[in-house]
Design a protein around this motif. Structure first.
Motif, PDB file in Angstrom:
ATOM      1  N   ASN A  28      42.627  33.762  31.757  1.00  0.00           N
ATOM      2  CA  ASN A  28      41.705  33.000  32.606  1.00  0.00           C
ATOM      3  C   ASN A  28      40.422  32.761  31.833  1.00  0.00           C
ATOM      4  N   VAL A  29      40.043  31.496  31.657  1.00  0.00           N
ATOM      5  CA  VAL A  29      38.812  31.147  30.950  1.00  0.00           C
ATOM      6  C   VAL A  29      37.838  30.523  31.947  1.00  0.00           C
ATOM      7  N   HIS A  30      36.668  31.123  32.068  1.00  0.00           N
ATOM      8  CA  HIS A  30      35.630  30.641  32.967  1.00  0.00           C
ATOM      9  C   HIS A  30      34.327  30.484  32.189  1.00  0.00           C
ATOM     10  N   PRO A  31      33.383  29.690  32.715  1.00  0.00           N
ATOM     11  CA  PRO A  31      32.063  29.647  32.077  1.00  0.00           C
ATOM     12  C   PRO A  31      31.457  31.049  32.031  1.00  0.00           C
ATOM     13  N   GLY A  32      31.148  31.514  30.851  1.00  0.00           N
ATOM     14  CA  GLY A  32      30.522  32.826  30.709  1.00  0.00           C
ATOM     15  C   GLY A  32      31.467  33.997  30.597  1.00  0.00           C
ATOM     16  N   GLN A  33      32.755  33.770  30.809  1.00  0.00           N
ATOM     17  CA  GLN A  33      33.682  34.907  30.763  1.00  0.00           C
ATOM     18  C   GLN A  33      35.111  34.469  30.459  1.00  0.00           C
ATOM     19  N   ILE A  34      35.799  35.293  29.662  1.00  0.00           N
ATOM     20  CA  ILE A  34      37.226  35.125  29.409  1.00  0.00           C
ATOM     21  C   ILE A  34      37.916  36.409  29.857  1.00  0.00           C
ATOM     22  N   MET A  35      39.019  36.273  30.582  1.00  0.00           N
ATOM     23  CA  MET A  35      39.832  37.426  30.961  1.00  0.00           C
ATOM     24  C   MET A  35      41.247  37.232  30.441  1.00  0.00           C
ATOM     25  N   PHE A  36      41.829  38.301  29.941  1.00  0.00           N
ATOM     26  CA  PHE A  36      43.221  38.259  29.525  1.00  0.00           C
ATOM     27  C   PHE A  36      43.752  39.678  29.482  1.00  0.00           C
ATOM     28  N   THR A  37      45.053  39.803  29.304  1.00  0.00           N
ATOM     29  CA  THR A  37      45.664  41.130  29.213  1.00  0.00           C
ATOM     30  C   THR A  37      46.412  41.261  27.898  1.00  0.00           C
ATOM     31  N   ILE A  38      46.558  42.508  27.452  1.00  0.00           N
ATOM     32  CA  ILE A  38      47.355  42.811  26.268  1.00  0.00           C
ATOM     33  C   ILE A  38      48.095  44.123  26.502  1.00  0.00           C
ATOM     34  N   ASN A  39      49.085  44.359  25.684  1.00  0.00           N
ATOM     35  CA  ASN A  39      49.777  45.639  25.732  1.00  0.00           C
ATOM     36  C   ASN A  39      48.806  46.751  25.346  1.00  0.00           C
ATOM     37  N   ALA A  40      48.879  47.861  26.073  1.00  0.00           N
ATOM     38  CA  ALA A  40      47.937  48.956  25.854  1.00  0.00           C
ATOM     39  C   ALA A  40      47.974  49.500  24.429  1.00  0.00           C
TER      40      ALA A  40
END
Length: 406
Positions: free
Chosen positions: A306-318
């Motif tokens: 998820n890319v938003h103004p001011g922030q990017i969120m994503f997941t990865i393998n631990a």
């Protein structure tokens, strides 16, 4: 000549008693007028003496960082042992069985050791054996480069071998034998009333596999789909009909089309970390690109983006979280890590353009007080990030909400 490819997993060839069951499956195929091509995995699972993980462990006792090429040389051995023993089992029953490595069988790959891609599959030698009435017993998981280097196809590679051989031979069907009776609507260890699916589309089973279901390797499905070769996932240990994977709509005994449900199954992935990258106005306009480029250059795969103004969120393998965090901090990014997460997904070809699917999904989780940390959706799936401790409750609630027990 009617050709059928029968692939048997590690638990299906692990003991003399089970190999007798395999023998009966091959005999039945011949009795039905098929020319069978048998593909086998290494014997047993981790801890068994010839299992792939056991062989990897032996190699790494010398050096944990052993090169991928050298690792492939020992990983090749498990299937060779299995294929020789299975060929011997068929020979003892009076069949003319011939053991072939992946290279012997014409599977030519690139040189990406441990995770090679199939470039072509030349079935000439197999067809010659079949015309002589012989049964090829082929090592799954294996290939060979054009210049003769041994390669392996990555985890689940025996499924890929079977599917590639089925496509190259124009087989009527590829049977994937395992220790379950077919593909289920959910993990039966979590959902007691999970059901075996009679039929599922190529696209749906690919989504289930990518989202965590341990049913069949998605590469195998994608290869079969190119030539519309039907796949059947069934058990070595029973005569249950299994799950048919195809593009063709299945009909019931009364000739009526099967009800087109919104959802087909629920699956999950654990051991996930969510990363939030904070961006401020002082950063260059291509800051988002640089975040993902940094991770790509480090061979770190990302999901739930998820890319938003001011922030990017994503997941990865631990397993990659510490390395990813260090790379991004070194680039000057402020980040937050949320550990102990899981991804839960509902998959179904029937959800395309159906109003209210997301509302039902969110309602099921909210009613069970399950925190929703992030969502992403497509035409055939909805996925949500939840605390890992809530996986069981999330899977059960979604399975019930979408009527998958009926």
């Amino acid at each position: 000549m009617r050709i059928i490819v029968q692939k048997f997993g590690g638990t299906s060839v692990a003991s003399p008693e089970v190999r007798e069951l395999v023998l009966r499956k091959v005999e039945r195929a011949r009795d039905q007028g098929f020319s069978p091509v048998v593909v086998v995995s290494a014997m047993g699972r981790q801890g068994a003496p010839y299992a792939t993980d056991t062989l990897i462990g032996i190699a790494r006792t010398a050096y944990k960082g052993i090169a991928a090429r050298e690792l492939d040389q020992i990983m090749y051995c498990g299937e060779m042992i299995s294929a020789v023993v299975m060929a011997g089992t068929l020979q003892a029953a009076g069949m003319e069985a011939v053991m072939l490595t992946g290279g012997h069988a014409g599977i030519i790959t690139d040189a990406t050791f441990n995770n090679a891609r199939i470039l072509k599959c030349d079935p000439t030698r197999i067809i010659s054996l079949l015309k002589q009435g012989k049964v090829p017993v082929i090592c799954g998981f294996q290939g060979m480069t054009g210049d003769g280097e041994f390669t392996t196809l990555g985890r689940g590679g025996s499924d890929t071998s079977a599917s590639a051989l089925g496509a190259s031979l124009n087989a009527e069907m590829v049977e994937i034998y395992t220790d379950v009776d077919g593909i289920m609507t959910a993990d039966p260890r979590i959902v007691n009333d999970a059901k075996i699916l009679d039929c599922i589309s190529y696209g749906e089973v690919c989504q289930l596999a990518h989202q965590g279901a341990k049913v069949i390797h998605p590469r195998a499905v994608e290869i079969a789909m190119q030539k519309n070769i039907p796949l059947v996932v069934k058990s070595t240990f029973s005569d249950a009909p299994g799950t048919l994977i195809t593009n063709i709509a299945k009909e019931d005994t009364d000739g009526a089309a099967v009800i087109d449900k919104v959802a087909t199954g629920v699956t999950y992935l654990t051991n996930i970390v969510q990363i939030k990258v904070h961006l401020d106005e002082t950063m260059a306009s291509d800051a988002s690109f640089k975040v993902f480029k940094t991770l790509a250059d480090s061979d770190i795969s990302v999901d739930l983006i998820n890319v938003h103004p001011g922030q990017i969120m994503f997941t990865i393998n631990a397993d990659h979280a510490e390395r990813a965090a260090a790379k991004l901090k070194r680039q000057g990014y402020e980040i937050e890590l949320l550990e102990n997460c899981a991804k839960v997904s509902v998959v179904g070809g029937g959800m395309r353009e159906v109003p209210g699917v997301m509302a039902s999904f969110i309602e099921a989780l909210s009613c069970n007080k399950i925190a929703i940390l992030q969502t992403v959706d497509s035409h055939t799936s909805i996925s949500v990030l939840v605390p890992q401790s809530d996986v069981g409750a999330a899977v059960k609630s979604l399975h019930e909400k979408f009527g998958l027990s009926t």
